[in-house]
Write a protein that holds these residues in place. Structure first.
Motif, PDB file in Angstrom:
ATOM      1  N   UNK A   3     -10.551  -7.183   1.667  1.00  0.00           N
ATOM      2  CA  UNK A   3      -9.377  -8.020   1.931  1.00  0.00           C
ATOM      3  C   UNK A   3      -9.806  -9.478   1.863  1.00  0.00           C
ATOM      4  N   UNK A   4      -9.158 -10.257   0.993  1.00  0.00           N
ATOM      5  CA  UNK A   4      -9.566 -11.634   0.760  1.00  0.00           C
ATOM      6  C   UNK A   4      -8.520 -12.651   1.188  1.00  0.00           C
ATOM      7  N   UNK A   5      -7.512 -12.212   1.940  1.00  0.00           N
ATOM      8  CA  UNK A   5      -6.509 -13.141   2.450  1.00  0.00           C
ATOM      9  C   UNK A   5      -6.163 -12.739   3.869  1.00  0.00           C
ATOM     10  N   UNK A   6      -5.264 -13.506   4.474  1.00  0.00           N
ATOM     11  CA  UNK A   6      -4.856 -13.223   5.848  1.00  0.00           C
ATOM     12  C   UNK A   6      -3.358 -12.979   5.935  1.00  0.00           C
ATOM     13  N   UNK A   7      -2.774 -12.440   4.864  1.00  0.00           N
ATOM     14  CA  UNK A   7      -1.333 -12.227   4.837  1.00  0.00           C
ATOM     15  C   UNK A   7      -0.902 -11.048   5.703  1.00  0.00           C
ATOM     16  N   UNK A   8      -1.770 -10.055   5.845  1.00  0.00           N
ATOM     17  CA  UNK A   8      -1.482  -8.881   6.677  1.00  0.00           C
ATOM     18  C   UNK A   8      -2.687  -8.644   7.589  1.00  0.00           C
ATOM     19  N   UNK A   9      -2.838  -9.421   8.646  1.00  0.00           N
ATOM     20  CA  UNK A   9      -4.025  -9.301   9.494  1.00  0.00           C
ATOM     21  C   UNK A   9      -4.218  -7.874  10.024  1.00  0.00           C
ATOM     22  N   UNK A  10      -5.444  -7.384   9.878  1.00  0.00           N
ATOM     23  CA  UNK A  10      -5.784  -6.064  10.404  1.00  0.00           C
ATOM     24  C   UNK A  10      -5.442  -4.904   9.496  1.00  0.00           C
ATOM     25  N   UNK A  11      -4.807  -5.162   8.354  1.00  0.00           N
ATOM     26  CA  UNK A  11      -4.420  -4.088   7.433  1.00  0.00           C
ATOM     27  C   UNK A  11      -5.565  -3.773   6.463  1.00  0.00           C
ATOM     28  N   UNK A  12      -5.624  -2.526   6.049  1.00  0.00           N
ATOM     29  CA  UNK A  12      -6.529  -2.107   4.988  1.00  0.00           C
ATOM     30  C   UNK A  12      -5.883  -2.351   3.624  1.00  0.00           C
ATOM     31  N   UNK A  13      -6.709  -2.547   2.618  1.00  0.00           N
ATOM     32  CA  UNK A  13      -6.255  -2.710   1.240  1.00  0.00           C
ATOM     33  C   UNK A  13      -6.885  -1.600   0.406  1.00  0.00           C
ATOM     34  N   UNK A  14      -6.035  -0.849  -0.309  1.00  0.00           N
ATOM     35  CA  UNK A  14      -6.500   0.338  -1.015  1.00  0.00           C
ATOM     36  C   UNK A  14      -5.928   0.400  -2.420  1.00  0.00           C
ATOM     37  N   UNK A  15      -6.644   1.098  -3.302  1.00  0.00           N
ATOM     38  CA  UNK A  15      -6.100   1.587  -4.561  1.00  0.00           C
ATOM     39  C   UNK A  15      -6.005   3.095  -4.466  1.00  0.00           C
ATOM     40  N   UNK A  16      -4.838   3.637  -4.779  1.00  0.00           N
ATOM     41  CA  UNK A  16      -4.631   5.085  -4.752  1.00  0.00           C
ATOM     42  C   UNK A  16      -4.176   5.517  -6.141  1.00  0.00           C
TER      43      UNK A  16
END
Length: 300
Positions: free
Chosen positions: A8-21
């Motif tokens: 995660x390289x931004x702070x738009x959704x603090x605490x969220x995971x970023x995934x490719x599915x």
């Protein structure tokens, strides 16, 4: 299906995971976070999952949020199209979402949606009725009925519906000549809603010619194969409870009887106008979050 964790390289959704599915038809970029029953949030045109950033903090306290980019949008995959536009039919997009939720371990879930994403949500609730518990939509009426009842006023306000469905590559080339001008001029009165970090993300994605083409295909599918799928359903209606919200300053509520049209397509519909325009989740996020929380948190 495969799942890949991304930094995660931004702070738009603090605490969220970023995934490719990886689904059977596309690679879907998604953010997920929060705690509680799963709530899938589907964005509209020409945006990405970033549109949910302002309501995510409140809803994440009560729900596990899943915020994907639809196929063809943002950082999700952009499959090659076909003459009948089937890769961008809402049926194909809905199948992505069903497979995405399975990959994340959510077999039954709520759906909150805006604009194009709400058209995907409608088809998801039809094709996967056993999985969608409730559906909420923002500022749309059903596709087939909107085309059927289009007025001069609506055509003038939503001219892009008729521009984007023109044969490729005419709209693609015209938009691609200056994608930033197209993006910002269409929503000049709404630019105050998009803070610099979010606007930069929207424009980064929309400058990609592949997204411009895919989003045109989304509209071409809506005017053709999506209506054919609706017609093939006959008189079948959504069984799940539905909440339809729209902006009292937007064209949808002024040009259509939103609840009446949804009641042609769903058994249990409630809803109302909210004090805003088209981009409700960004204009009045606290109110949208409260409406969603009340609807999805309501005990049946």
């Amino acid at each position: 299906m495969s799942l890949t964790e991304l930094p995660v390289e931004d702070n738009l959704f603090p605490g969220f995971r970023l995934l490719d599915v990886a689904t059977s038809g596309a690679r879907i970029r998604v953010r997920t976070g929060g705690e509680g029953p799963p709530l899938l949030l589907l964005h509209g045109y020409p945006q990405t999952h970033i549109m949910w950033r302002r309501i995510a903090p409140a809803l994440a306290q009560r729900f596990t949020l899943v915020c994907p980019d639809l196929r063809g949008y943002g950082d999700s995959g952009k499959p090659a199209t076909s003459a009948d536009h089937a890769p961008y039919a809402k049926r194909a997009m809905a199948q992505d979402m069903a497979e995405l939720m399975s990959a994340l371990g959510h077999e039954r879930f709520f759906v909150g949606s805006h604009d194009r994403g709400a058209r995907v949500g409608h088809r998801l609730a039809l094709d996967h009725a056993e999985r969608v518990l409730k559906l909420a939509t923002l500022d749309i009426a059903p596709t087939r009925e909107m085309y059927r009842d289009t007025s001069d006023a609506f055509a003038r306000a939503y001219w892009h519906w008729f521009f984007l469905i023109q044969p490729a590559p005419m709209p693609e080339n015209m938009i691609g000549a200056d994608p930033e001008f197209y993006w910002t001029s269409r929503r000049a009165s709404d630019m105050r809603l998009f803070e610099p970090a979010a606007l930069a993300e929207y424009l980064r994605c929309f400058r990609d010619p592949a997204m411009i083409h895919a989003s045109c295909e989304d509209y071409r599918a809506a005017a053709t194969i999506d209506i054919a799928h609706d017609d093939a359903d006959g008189g079948r209606k959504l069984d799940c409870p539905m909440l339809a919200l729209w902006g009292d300053r937007g064209a949808v509520g002024k040009c259509f009887d939103v609840l009446a049209l949804w009641r042609e397509r769903a058994v249990d519909v409630r809803g109302k106008a909210l004090p805003g325009g088209h981009y409700l989740a960004e204009e009045i996020p606290d109110l949208v979050a409260a409406e969603f929380a009340a609807f999805f948190g309501e005990v049946a």
